[in-house]
Design a protein around this motif. Structure first.
Motif, PDB file in Angstrom:
ATOM      1  N   ARG A  40       0.893  -1.381   0.018  1.00  0.00           N
ATOM      2  CA  ARG A  40       0.095   0.116  -0.078  1.00  0.00           C
ATOM      3  C   ARG A  40       0.984   1.298   0.154  1.00  0.00           C
ATOM      4  N   ALA A  41       2.053   1.098   0.817  1.00  0.00           N
ATOM      5  CA  ALA A  41       2.778   2.465   0.860  1.00  0.00           C
ATOM      6  C   ALA A  41       3.544   2.696  -0.440  1.00  0.00           C
ATOM      7  N   LEU A  42       3.860   1.748  -1.346  1.00  0.00           N
ATOM      8  CA  LEU A  42       4.470   1.955  -2.588  1.00  0.00           C
ATOM      9  C   LEU A  42       3.700   2.312  -3.479  1.00  0.00           C
ATOM     10  N   VAL A  43       2.106   1.929  -3.534  1.00  0.00           N
ATOM     11  CA  VAL A  43       1.101   2.465  -4.353  1.00  0.00           C
ATOM     12  C   VAL A  43       0.727   3.942  -3.977  1.00  0.00           C
ATOM     13  N   ASN A  44       0.728   4.157  -2.906  1.00  0.00           N
ATOM     14  CA  ASN A  44       0.500   5.458  -2.267  1.00  0.00           C
ATOM     15  C   ASN A  44       1.629   6.466  -2.695  1.00  0.00           C
ATOM     16  N   GLY A  45       2.665   5.940  -2.941  1.00  0.00           N
ATOM     17  CA  GLY A  45       3.627   6.869  -3.460  1.00  0.00           C
ATOM     18  C   GLY A  45       3.971   6.965  -4.727  1.00  0.00           C
ATOM     19  N   GLY A  46       3.030   6.376  -5.508  1.00  0.00           N
ATOM     20  CA  GLY A  46       3.231   6.590  -6.702  1.00  0.00           C
ATOM     21  C   GLY A  46       3.407   5.421  -7.828  1.00  0.00           C
ATOM     22  N   LEU A  47       3.790   4.329  -7.249  1.00  0.00           N
ATOM     23  CA  LEU A  47       4.242   2.962  -8.067  1.00  0.00           C
ATOM     24  C   LEU A  47       3.344   2.683  -9.128  1.00  0.00           C
ATOM     25  N   ALA A  48       3.612   2.480 -10.377  1.00  0.00           N
ATOM     26  CA  ALA A  48       2.718   2.345 -11.199  1.00  0.00           C
ATOM     27  C   ALA A  48       3.026   1.042 -12.094  1.00  0.00           C
ATOM     28  N   ALA A  49       4.368   0.558 -11.901  1.00  0.00           N
ATOM     29  CA  ALA A  49       4.929  -0.688 -12.421  1.00  0.00           C
ATOM     30  C   ALA A  49       5.857  -1.598 -11.990  1.00  0.00           C
ATOM     31  N   VAL A  50       5.901  -2.746 -12.001  1.00  0.00           N
ATOM     32  CA  VAL A  50       6.869  -3.595 -11.422  1.00  0.00           C
ATOM     33  C   VAL A  50       7.667  -4.199 -12.497  1.00  0.00           C
ATOM     34  N   ILE A  51       8.947  -4.230 -12.383  1.00  0.00           N
ATOM     35  CA  ILE A  51       9.537  -5.374 -13.448  1.00  0.00           C
ATOM     36  C   ILE A  51      10.390  -6.252 -12.484  1.00  0.00           C
ATOM     37  N   ASP A  52      10.083  -7.643 -12.961  1.00  0.00           N
ATOM     38  CA  ASP A  52      10.665  -8.771 -12.331  1.00  0.00           C
ATOM     39  C   ASP A  52      11.505  -9.237 -12.989  1.00  0.00           C
ATOM     40  N   LEU A  53      12.877  -9.259 -12.383  1.00  0.00           N
ATOM     41  CA  LEU A  53      13.919  -9.692 -13.108  1.00  0.00           C
ATOM     42  C   LEU A  53      14.250 -11.164 -12.763  1.00  0.00           C
ATOM     43  N   ARG A  54      13.661 -11.691 -11.775  1.00  0.00           N
ATOM     44  CA  ARG A  54      13.919 -13.128 -11.224  1.00  0.00           C
ATOM     45  C   ARG A  54      13.644 -14.151 -12.479  1.00  0.00           C
ATOM     46  N   THR A  55      14.046 -15.257 -12.176  1.00  0.00           N
ATOM     47  CA  THR A  55      14.010 -16.476 -13.030  1.00  0.00           C
ATOM     48  C   THR A  55      12.677 -16.974 -12.981  1.00  0.00           C
ATOM     49  N   GLY A  56      12.041 -17.835 -14.065  1.00  0.00           N
ATOM     50  CA  GLY A  56      10.773 -18.243 -13.942  1.00  0.00           C
ATOM     51  C   GLY A  56      10.415 -19.075 -12.807  1.00  0.00           C
ATOM     52  N   ASP A  57      11.528 -19.955 -12.229  1.00  0.00           N
ATOM     53  CA  ASP A  57      11.361 -20.861 -11.068  1.00  0.00           C
ATOM     54  C   ASP A  57      11.278 -19.962  -9.880  1.00  0.00           C
ATOM     55  N   GLU A  58      12.011 -18.743  -9.737  1.00  0.00           N
ATOM     56  CA  GLU A  58      11.611 -18.219  -8.489  1.00  0.00           C
ATOM     57  C   GLU A  58      10.292 -17.358  -8.872  1.00  0.00           C
ATOM     58  N   ALA A 112       7.661 -18.364 -10.014  1.00  0.00           N
ATOM     59  CA  ALA A 112       6.818 -19.525  -9.861  1.00  0.00           C
ATOM     60  C   ALA A 112       6.647 -19.636  -8.335  1.00  0.00           C
ATOM     61  N   LEU A 113       7.583 -19.674  -7.535  1.00  0.00           N
ATOM     62  CA  LEU A 113       7.672 -20.097  -6.087  1.00  0.00           C
ATOM     63  C   LEU A 113       6.912 -19.159  -5.372  1.00  0.00           C
ATOM     64  N   THR A 114       6.876 -17.819  -5.709  1.00  0.00           N
ATOM     65  CA  THR A 114       6.135 -16.833  -4.742  1.00  0.00           C
ATOM     66  C   THR A 114       5.220 -16.018  -5.286  1.00  0.00           C
ATOM     67  N   GLY A 115       5.053 -16.224  -6.682  1.00  0.00           N
ATOM     68  CA  GLY A 115       3.947 -15.353  -7.364  1.00  0.00           C
ATOM     69  C   GLY A 115       4.385 -13.758  -7.436  1.00  0.00           C
ATOM     70  N   ARG A 116       3.287 -13.070  -7.637  1.00  0.00           N
ATOM     71  CA  ARG A 116       3.445 -11.559  -7.612  1.00  0.00           C
ATOM     72  C   ARG A 116       3.384 -10.985  -6.325  1.00  0.00           C
ATOM     73  N   GLY A 117       2.772 -11.569  -5.079  1.00  0.00           N
ATOM     74  CA  GLY A 117       2.489 -11.220  -3.809  1.00  0.00           C
ATOM     75  C   GLY A 117       1.641  -9.997  -3.951  1.00  0.00           C
ATOM     76  N   PRO A 118       1.644  -9.204  -2.781  1.00  0.00           N
ATOM     77  CA  PRO A 118       0.471  -8.345  -2.342  1.00  0.00           C
ATOM     78  C   PRO A 118       0.147  -7.346  -3.521  1.00  0.00           C
ATOM     79  N   LEU A 119       1.248  -6.795  -4.422  1.00  0.00           N
ATOM     80  CA  LEU A 119       1.189  -5.760  -5.491  1.00  0.00           C
ATOM     81  C   LEU A 119       0.134  -6.352  -6.592  1.00  0.00           C
ATOM     82  N   ALA A 120      -0.380  -7.671  -6.440  1.00  0.00           N
ATOM     83  CA  ALA A 120      -1.135  -8.023  -7.328  1.00  0.00           C
ATOM     84  C   ALA A 120      -2.630  -7.624  -7.212  1.00  0.00           C
ATOM     85  N   ASP A 121      -2.736  -7.322  -5.891  1.00  0.00           N
ATOM     86  CA  ASP A 121      -4.174  -6.813  -5.669  1.00  0.00           C
ATOM     87  C   ASP A 121      -4.356  -5.136  -6.027  1.00  0.00           C
ATOM     88  N   HIS A 122      -3.545  -4.543  -6.579  1.00  0.00           N
ATOM     89  CA  HIS A 122      -3.442  -3.134  -6.764  1.00  0.00           C
ATOM     90  C   HIS A 122      -3.257  -2.817  -8.421  1.00  0.00           C
TER      91      HIS A 122
END
Length: 254
Positions: free
Chosen positions: A49-67, A69-79
């Motif tokens: 919430r703090a990141l989104v309220n601070g103006g976050l509009a996009a996330v670039i995930d540089l992790r491998t596919g395995d990484e 798949a292990l955790t998904g997008r996390g809470p930012l997927a709800d925004h």
């Protein structure tokens, strides 16, 4: 929230920082354009919430596919935050020291970074395009926020006309955070390594050279220029245009 495939205790990033204030061509990079971070998929709801309220509009995930798949997008997927998965390595093993060396030397890390720029040039060029066109701030992350994240931060700063000194100084700012980073990533990376069949005891014995970590970024920039003249040449060949660089510089100074 995206359901993770392992039991994860959410935690606050320990290597998150805005690149604002770095000297670039024409002035200083403004706050609110680009943020670099350790794993954003396992942050708390409050952090999201703090990141989104601070103006976050996009996330670039540089992790491998395995990484990823292990955790998904996390809470930012709800925004209402755009998500772009641009892995810079095909696998975790691709970023490990060659030959099972018990010590990771910073020169070897820099050589690996240079190969990453060459091999993942299309992903890096795409990442710069995303930052250039995002309607707000873009955050990019891997697991620790040092290696893959450091490479993207470096090419972004190169495109913005920052000096090598500024790029290397930003990279080295991660060093004091390493103990906290390793502690924070232990649950997820430990589970991933076990699933991939790596010897965790052997990996625990691998240490980082005590030489200054700045050597790695010095080495990356030197190798790219030795091989290509322009350190951004691999990205230009992969589609990074002058128009994108101009747009980045315009947004960075606005």
């Amino acid at each position: 929230m995206t359901t993770p495939t392992i039991d994860i205790e959410p935690s606050t990033p320990v290597n998150l920082r805005d690149l604002g204030g770095i000297r670039i061509a024409g002035g200083e990079l403004r706050n609110g354009l680009a943020l670099r971070a350790d794993d954003l998929s396992v942050i708390t709801d409050q952090d999201a919430r703090a990141l989104v309220n601070g103006g976050l509009a996009a996330v670039i995930d540089l992790r491998t596919g395995d990484e990823a798949a292990l955790t998904g997008r996390g809470p930012l997927a709800d925004h209402a935050v755009a998500y772009h998965h641009l892995p810079l390595l095909a696998s975790i093993s691709a970023g490990m020291p060659d030959g099972g060396s018990p010590v990771i030397e910073h020169v070897a890390m820099g050589e690996m970074y240079a190969r990453m720029v060459e091999d993942a040039a299309p992903q890096l060029a795409s990442a710069l395009g995303i930052i250039a066109l995002s309607p707000g701030a873009t955050a990019f992350h891997c697991a620790a926020g040092r290696d893959r994240t450091g490479v993207l931060a470096a090419v972004l700063l190169l495109a913005l006309g920052a000096s090598d000194e500024e790029i290397i100084t930003d990279y080295a700012r991660t060093h004091p955070n390493m103990a906290a980073i390793l502690e924070r990533t232990k649950p997820t990376m430990g589970a991933l390594m076990a699933r991939l069949g790596f010897d965790l005891d052997a990996m625990a014995a691998v240490t980082i050279s005590e030489e200054p970590m700045e050597i790695a970024m010095h080495t990356m920039l030197a190798r790219l220029r030795e091989r290509h003249g322009d350190a951004l040449a691999p990205l230009r060949r992969a589609g990074l245009s002058g128009a994108t660089i101009a747009r980045l510089r315009e947004r960075a100074l606005a």
